[in-house]
Design a protein around this motif. Structure first.
Motif, short mmCIF file in Angstrom:
data_model
loop_
_atom_site.label_atom_id
_atom_site.label_comp_id
_atom_site.label_asym_id
_atom_site.label_seq_id
_atom_site.Cartn_x
_atom_site.Cartn_y
_atom_site.Cartn_z
N SER A 47 0.82 -1.21 0.00
CA SER A 47 0.00 0.00 0.00
C SER A 47 0.86 1.26 0.00
O SER A 47 1.80 1.37 0.77
N ILE A 48 0.53 2.18 -0.87
CA ILE A 48 1.16 3.50 -0.85
C ILE A 48 0.35 4.43 0.04
O ILE A 48 0.89 5.17 0.83
N ASN A 49 -0.93 4.35 -0.07
CA ASN A 49 -1.80 5.16 0.79
C ASN A 49 -3.22 4.63 0.74
O ASN A 49 -3.68 4.16 -0.29
N HIS A 50 -3.88 4.68 1.88
CA HIS A 50 -5.30 4.32 1.98
C HIS A 50 -6.05 5.58 2.37
O HIS A 50 -5.87 6.10 3.46
N LEU A 51 -6.88 6.07 1.45
CA LEU A 51 -7.61 7.31 1.66
C LEU A 51 -9.10 7.00 1.78
O LEU A 51 -9.64 6.18 1.05
N LYS A 52 -9.79 7.67 2.70
CA LYS A 52 -11.22 7.46 2.82
C LYS A 52 -11.89 8.68 3.43
O LYS A 52 -11.26 9.47 4.14
N THR A 53 -13.16 8.84 3.10
CA THR A 53 -13.95 9.91 3.70
C THR A 53 -14.60 9.39 4.96
O THR A 53 -14.99 8.22 5.04
N GLN A 54 -14.73 10.25 5.95
CA GLN A 54 -15.26 9.87 7.26
C GLN A 54 -16.59 10.55 7.58
O GLN A 54 -17.34 10.08 8.42
N SER A 55 -16.87 11.69 6.95
CA SER A 55 -18.11 12.40 7.23
C SER A 55 -18.47 13.27 6.04
O SER A 55 -17.69 13.41 5.09
N LEU A 56 -19.66 13.85 6.08
CA LEU A 56 -20.13 14.72 5.01
C LEU A 56 -19.14 15.87 4.80
O LEU A 56 -18.66 16.48 5.74
N ASN A 57 -18.85 16.14 3.52
CA ASN A 57 -17.97 17.24 3.12
C ASN A 57 -16.48 16.93 3.28
O ASN A 57 -15.65 17.78 3.01
N ASP A 58 -16.13 15.73 3.75
CA ASP A 58 -14.71 15.33 3.71
C ASP A 58 -14.25 15.27 2.25
O ASP A 58 -15.03 14.94 1.36
N ILE A 59 -12.99 15.53 2.05
CA ILE A 59 -12.44 15.52 0.70
C ILE A 59 -11.26 14.57 0.62
O ILE A 59 -10.34 14.65 1.42
N ILE A 60 -11.32 13.66 -0.35
CA ILE A 60 -10.11 12.96 -0.78
C ILE A 60 -9.60 13.75 -1.98
O ILE A 60 -10.32 13.88 -2.97
#
Length: 366
Positions: A47-60
């Motif tokens: 894995s290089i990076n694991h990106l995820k949104t956690q709540s409304l309006n979060d940005i990846i």
């Protein structure tokens, strides 16, 4: 544009919530019949990076590779008729990008996304061809079965992976294998000619468009797709709310203006969506920038619903007149991901920009 749209027939009407895993496995085998088996680049799953949104309006967000966001177009925080929101999870590895989007209850969505991502990461280093990748996507989905059957309204996931052996015809050195469940689309932007195409063509049943939404998801709404692609191509995952705001009927265009034959309404609506999306995303030298693509699509969802928000005020009811009040207020979600060659060490520190404080859109007083 696709090497097999494998959503076959849609004859069964098996509710996802009522189907056991044995039935799911049988349907998965049905989808996998004849799936292309192309050799892929075999590398360790690091894995290089694991990106995820956690709540409304979060940005990846990273301009070079990936961008994803869910917003609200409701006029105030007091208007929240549905707790269903869209969440994303993206895993970046050498020669492979894996992503999933799901919409529904926050707890169930996060559980389903995590189950799917964990399984794909665990088996990633063992995937040797495209049919194995497709099977892995469906097995990962089966592990998320319990979470999906509770509240999830729509989901889409995919694996972008490099091919190791090429045929004489250079149709693309990369491949996307993806699934959709419910009214969600995956769009490809070809980096060679900027052409926009629907990878998931025919995955939505127009005669029963809302069948399979909410707790009525059924296996006949599960589709499996594959398309060859090139480095620097971009894929877009568009939620149902985004699709509605691209739809000519929701944009207030009379049916006779874009469809002469009522029997072809579904096909013509899809064609009109793609044409409008192409017009919307014309940016000089920036058409393949995921950040700009996602921002432009969500800005459109905000702008087209402005008169509708003004009319709603503090009411939960949306006006029925689509010509006077175009668009559909809701929670539009969009992900853009670019196909890129292995990432250099200098780019391994990408971060998720978190904007967790939700600021509702203000109603403009004319």
């Amino acid at each position: 544009n696709s090497e097999g749209i494998l959503n076959k027939g849609k004859k069964k009407k098996i509710k996802f919530e009522d189907s056991d895993l044995n039935e799911f496995v049988k349907y998965s085998k049905y989808l996998l019949e004849g799936f292309p088996s192309l050799m892929v680049k075999h590398t360790p799953s690091v894995s290089i990076n694991h990106l995820k949104t956690q709540s409304l309006n979060d940005i990846i967000d990273n301009e070079d590779r990936v961008s994803a966001r869910t917003i609200s177009t409701y006029p105030s925080t007091t208007i929240d008729p549905s707790p269903n929101l869209g969440f994303f999870s993206v895993e970046l590895s050498d020669y492979t990008s894996t992503f999933i989007y799901s919409n529904g209850n926050e707890v169930d969505v996060k559980e389903a996304n995590q189950c799917w991502m964990n399984y794909l990461f665990d088996v990633g280093s063992h995937i040797e061809n495209t049919s194995q990748a497709a099977l892995s996507a469906l097995v990962g989905l089966s592990l998320a079965h319990t979470a999906i059957e509770n509240t999830i309204t729509e989901s889409a996931g995919g694996i972008i992976i490099k091919l190791s052996k090429l045929e004489e015809s250079d149709d693309g050195k990369w491949v996307l294998i993806c699934f959709t469940l419910g009214p969600v689309k995956i769009i490809r932007i070809n980096s060679r000619n900027n052409e926009i195409s629907d990878v998931t063509e025919s995955n939505i049943i127009h005669t029963g468009y809302t069948e399979g939404i909410g707790n009525n998801l059924n296996l006949s709404n599960l589709s499996l797709h594959m398309v060859r692609c090139n480095s620097k191509d971009t894929f877009l995952v568009l939620s149902n709310n985004v699709l509605c705001n691209l739809d000519p009927i929701y944009r207030g265009i009379p049916q006779e203006d874009f469809c002469e034959n009522p029997d072809e309404l579904g096909v013509e609506r899809d064609r009109a969506k793609l044409e409008f999306l192409s017009e919307l995303l014309v940016h000089e030298n920036t058409l393949l920038d995921p950040h700009i693509l996602v921002s432009s699509i969500l800005d459109h969802c905000i702008n087209i619903t402005e008169s509708r928000r003004s009319m709603m005020g503090d009411s939960k009811e949306q006006p029925s007149n689509q010509i006077q009040y175009p668009g559909l207020v809701g929670y539009p979600s969009c992900l853009g991901i670019k196909v890129l060659s292995p990432i250099t060490s200098s780019k391994r520190g990408w971060m998720v920009k978190m904007h967790t404080k939700f600021k509702p859109l203000k109603v403009r007083n004319n």
